[in-house]
Design a protein around this motif. Sequence first.
Motif, PDB file in Angstrom:
ATOM      1  N   HIS A  61       0.863  -1.185   0.000  1.00  0.00           N
ATOM      2  CA  HIS A  61       0.000   0.000   0.000  1.00  0.00           C
ATOM      3  C   HIS A  61       0.903   1.240   0.000  1.00  0.00           C
ATOM      4  O   HIS A  61       1.478   1.594   1.032  1.00  0.00           O
ATOM      5  N   PHE A  62       1.044   1.875  -1.136  1.00  0.00           N
ATOM      6  CA  PHE A  62       1.859   3.084  -1.237  1.00  0.00           C
ATOM      7  C   PHE A  62       1.398   3.913  -2.430  1.00  0.00           C
ATOM      8  O   PHE A  62       0.708   3.426  -3.319  1.00  0.00           O
ATOM      9  N   LYS A  63       1.784   5.178  -2.420  1.00  0.00           N
ATOM     10  CA  LYS A  63       1.480   6.085  -3.521  1.00  0.00           C
ATOM     11  C   LYS A  63       2.787   6.679  -4.040  1.00  0.00           C
ATOM     12  O   LYS A  63       3.749   6.826  -3.286  1.00  0.00           O
ATOM     13  N   PHE A  64       2.789   7.017  -5.326  1.00  0.00           N
ATOM     14  CA  PHE A  64       3.961   7.694  -5.866  1.00  0.00           C
ATOM     15  C   PHE A  64       3.543   8.656  -6.971  1.00  0.00           C
ATOM     16  O   PHE A  64       2.506   8.479  -7.613  1.00  0.00           O
ATOM     17  N   GLN A  65       4.373   9.673  -7.165  1.00  0.00           N
ATOM     18  CA  GLN A  65       4.131  10.603  -8.268  1.00  0.00           C
ATOM     19  C   GLN A  65       5.465  11.146  -8.771  1.00  0.00           C
ATOM     20  O   GLN A  65       6.429  11.273  -8.022  1.00  0.00           O
ATOM     21  N   PHE A  66       5.485  11.435 -10.070  1.00  0.00           N
ATOM     22  CA  PHE A  66       6.657  12.019 -10.712  1.00  0.00           C
ATOM     23  C   PHE A  66       6.373  13.489 -11.021  1.00  0.00           C
ATOM     24  O   PHE A  66       5.268  13.866 -11.376  1.00  0.00           O
ATOM     25  N   GLU A  67       7.426  14.293 -10.884  1.00  0.00           N
ATOM     26  CA  GLU A  67       7.317  15.709 -11.198  1.00  0.00           C
ATOM     27  C   GLU A  67       8.622  16.163 -11.859  1.00  0.00           C
ATOM     28  O   GLU A  67       9.704  15.942 -11.315  1.00  0.00           O
ATOM     29  N   GLU A  68       8.512  16.732 -13.036  1.00  0.00           N
ATOM     30  CA  GLU A  68       9.710  17.209 -13.731  1.00  0.00           C
ATOM     31  C   GLU A  68      10.264  18.431 -13.008  1.00  0.00           C
ATOM     32  O   GLU A  68       9.506  19.329 -12.615  1.00  0.00           O
ATOM     33  N   GLN A  69      11.589  18.461 -12.841  1.00  0.00           N
ATOM     34  CA  GLN A  69      12.195  19.542 -12.063  1.00  0.00           C
ATOM     35  C   GLN A  69      13.549  19.921 -12.648  1.00  0.00           C
ATOM     36  O   GLN A  69      14.273  19.080 -13.177  1.00  0.00           O
ATOM     37  N   LYS A  70      13.890  21.191 -12.534  1.00  0.00           N
ATOM     38  CA  LYS A  70      15.217  21.638 -12.945  1.00  0.00           C
ATOM     39  C   LYS A  70      16.255  21.138 -11.950  1.00  0.00           C
ATOM     40  O   LYS A  70      16.019  21.111 -10.752  1.00  0.00           O
TER      41      LYS A  70
END
Length: 275
Positions: A61-70
């Motif tokens: 049971h886990f959540k994840f997200q990707f976010e583009e970053q400099k």
Amino acid sequence: MNNLWQKLTITAEKKILEIISADIIQVSNGIIDTDSSHIHFIENKDLEFIKKKLNKYNYFHFKFQFEEQKRENWHLAWKENFTKININNKLNIIPDWDNSEYHQKTIKIKPGMAFGTGHHETTYLILEQLVEKILPNMSVLDLGCGSGILSIAAKKLGAGNVTAVELDTECKENFNENLFLNNFKNEVSTHYMDVLKWDDYNYDIILANINKSIIKKLIVLLSEKPVSKVFLTGLLIDDKSEVISLIEENNFNIECIKSKGEWLLIIIDKSFDYE
């Protein structure tokens, strides 16, 4: 080099975070560890590899997200999370923007792409033992040196010859910055190569904060070498029986076993009979 990368945030219970992070740390350029999340910085080229790893744990049971970053935002992100660390009332780890005066020996670290600020349990475990076991002018080999925090700690604690080996050349700039911050420029011999191809183990203390796969190969590699103390971490508590069996098969002595959170440190040595 692409000026963008992926910021991966994983949210879960502590034990689940440790298991997943241990599996992806080999391609992570750094980790921010909080009570409820781990933030990794991932090269775009490794994105599909990471997604496959995460999908493997769909029973958790886990959540994840990707976010583009400099890339340049890395150092700023750390300012929200980096606090002083004190090791056994003998050594402080502080960020480069902290200009306070401290009575104990102090290491300044600029958070960068290299793994190693002292916050992660594996780094803390080694530092905790290093402050107690290192003696003046001892020689130290730091395998998988990352940010250089362990090499710098060894020098601060009185080590003589310190050699650092790291495969990832992305760590080089951050490593050199940290040496400069601590007035150790040109005082640590650094080599950028596969740690398993390094062939000089004539040191009083060998430090290896790497992943389990490399640790297992290193144990076999060192089995015929007249090594002194070897600090092994990057291991989860769940790896304990497997790694101890390999240590015993290769005729090492276990000096001590320590744990913090879900992580494990094993210190081994080998006595050779030359008669």
